[in-house]
Design a protein around this motif. Sequence first.
Motif, short mmCIF file in Angstrom:
data_model
loop_
_atom_site.label_atom_id
_atom_site.label_comp_id
_atom_site.label_asym_id
_atom_site.label_seq_id
_atom_site.Cartn_x
_atom_site.Cartn_y
_atom_site.Cartn_z
N TYR A 172 3.79 15.22 -5.57
CA TYR A 172 3.26 14.29 -4.58
C TYR A 172 4.38 13.55 -3.87
CZ TYR A 172 -1.06 15.09 -7.09
OH TYR A 172 -2.15 15.70 -7.67
N THR A 173 4.33 13.55 -2.56
CA THR A 173 5.23 12.73 -1.77
C THR A 173 4.54 11.40 -1.56
OG1 THR A 173 6.22 14.62 -0.65
CG2 THR A 173 6.38 12.50 0.47
N VAL A 174 5.32 10.32 -1.67
CA VAL A 174 4.78 8.97 -1.51
C VAL A 174 5.51 8.28 -0.37
CG1 VAL A 174 4.32 6.77 -2.64
CG2 VAL A 174 4.47 8.86 -4.01
N ILE A 175 4.73 7.66 0.53
CA ILE A 175 5.32 6.83 1.57
C ILE A 175 4.76 5.42 1.45
CG2 ILE A 175 5.75 8.75 3.14
CD1 ILE A 175 3.39 7.73 4.81
N VAL A 176 5.57 4.46 1.90
CA VAL A 176 5.17 3.06 1.91
C VAL A 176 5.15 2.64 3.38
CG1 VAL A 176 5.64 0.74 1.01
CG2 VAL A 176 6.39 2.77 -0.28
N PRO A 177 3.97 2.63 4.01
CA PRO A 177 3.90 2.39 5.46
C PRO A 177 4.56 1.10 5.94
CG PRO A 177 1.79 3.18 4.64
CD PRO A 177 2.65 2.90 3.44
N SER A 178 4.52 0.06 5.16
CA SER A 178 5.11 -1.22 5.59
C SER A 178 6.62 -1.27 5.46
CB SER A 178 4.50 -2.37 4.79
OG SER A 178 3.14 -2.51 5.09
N LEU A 179 7.21 -0.27 4.79
CA LEU A 179 8.66 -0.24 4.59
C LEU A 179 9.19 1.07 5.19
CD1 LEU A 179 8.78 -1.45 0.86
CD2 LEU A 179 8.97 -2.84 2.95
N PRO A 180 9.54 1.06 6.47
CA PRO A 180 9.99 2.29 7.15
C PRO A 180 11.10 3.01 6.40
CG PRO A 180 9.81 0.47 8.70
CD PRO A 180 9.63 -0.11 7.32
N GLY A 181 10.90 4.31 6.18
CA GLY A 181 11.90 5.11 5.49
C GLY A 181 11.81 5.07 3.98
N CYS A 182 10.88 4.30 3.45
CA CYS A 182 10.72 4.22 1.99
C CYS A 182 9.80 5.37 1.57
CB CYS A 182 10.14 2.86 1.59
SG CYS A 182 10.14 2.59 -0.20
N VAL A 183 10.42 6.44 1.12
CA VAL A 183 9.72 7.67 0.75
C VAL A 183 10.25 8.14 -0.59
CG1 VAL A 183 9.24 10.07 1.41
CG2 VAL A 183 9.51 8.32 3.18
N THR A 184 9.37 8.64 -1.46
CA THR A 184 9.80 9.16 -2.74
C THR A 184 8.88 10.29 -3.15
OG1 THR A 184 10.51 8.55 -4.99
CG2 THR A 184 8.51 7.48 -4.15
N ARG A 194 0.87 -1.18 0.00
CA ARG A 194 0.00 0.00 0.00
C ARG A 194 0.91 1.23 0.00
NH1 ARG A 194 -2.01 2.43 4.92
NH2 ARG A 194 -0.77 0.78 5.84
N ILE A 195 0.55 2.22 -0.81
CA ILE A 195 1.30 3.48 -0.82
C ILE A 195 0.33 4.61 -0.49
CG2 ILE A 195 3.03 2.65 -2.46
CD1 ILE A 195 1.65 4.33 -4.64
N LEU A 196 0.87 5.66 0.10
CA LEU A 196 0.09 6.85 0.42
C LEU A 196 0.70 8.03 -0.32
CD1 LEU A 196 -0.25 6.35 4.29
CD2 LEU A 196 -1.86 5.66 2.51
N LEU A 197 -0.13 8.75 -1.06
CA LEU A 197 0.34 9.92 -1.80
C LEU A 197 -0.19 11.18 -1.12
CD1 LEU A 197 -0.16 7.50 -3.99
CD2 LEU A 197 0.41 9.30 -5.58
N ARG A 198 0.69 12.11 -0.89
CA ARG A 198 0.30 13.38 -0.27
C ARG A 198 0.62 14.52 -1.23
NH1 ARG A 198 2.68 13.80 5.10
NH2 ARG A 198 0.87 12.55 5.58
N LYS A 199 -0.41 15.27 -1.61
CA LYS A 199 -0.21 16.42 -2.50
C LYS A 199 0.54 17.51 -1.73
CE LYS A 199 -2.64 19.37 -5.77
NZ LYS A 199 -1.63 19.18 -6.78
#
Length: 77
Positions: free
Chosen positions: A18-30, A7-12
């Motif tokens: 958009y910043t994207v985080i991957v909650p299950s993978l700590p520190g995985c941000v793009t 699951r990914i979360l996109l924040r405008k």
Amino acid sequence: MKLLSYRILLRKEPEGGYTVIVPSLPGCVTYGDTIEEAIEMAKEAIELYIESLKEHGEEIPTEEGTLEYSIAVEAYA
């Protein structure tokens, strides 16, 4: 090869993109300028993250057994 889903979360962002985080993978941000680019960048970031875990002999987190809920609360600012 096993197919994993994350699951990914996109924040405008206010400045655009958009910043994207991957909650299950700590520190995985793009980041991506568009939703499509952000999703592609997330896929690449996840692949690199998993590759690094494998190289270091670490366990690869999965989302098996993860439940997701959205909760609305009243907040007074």
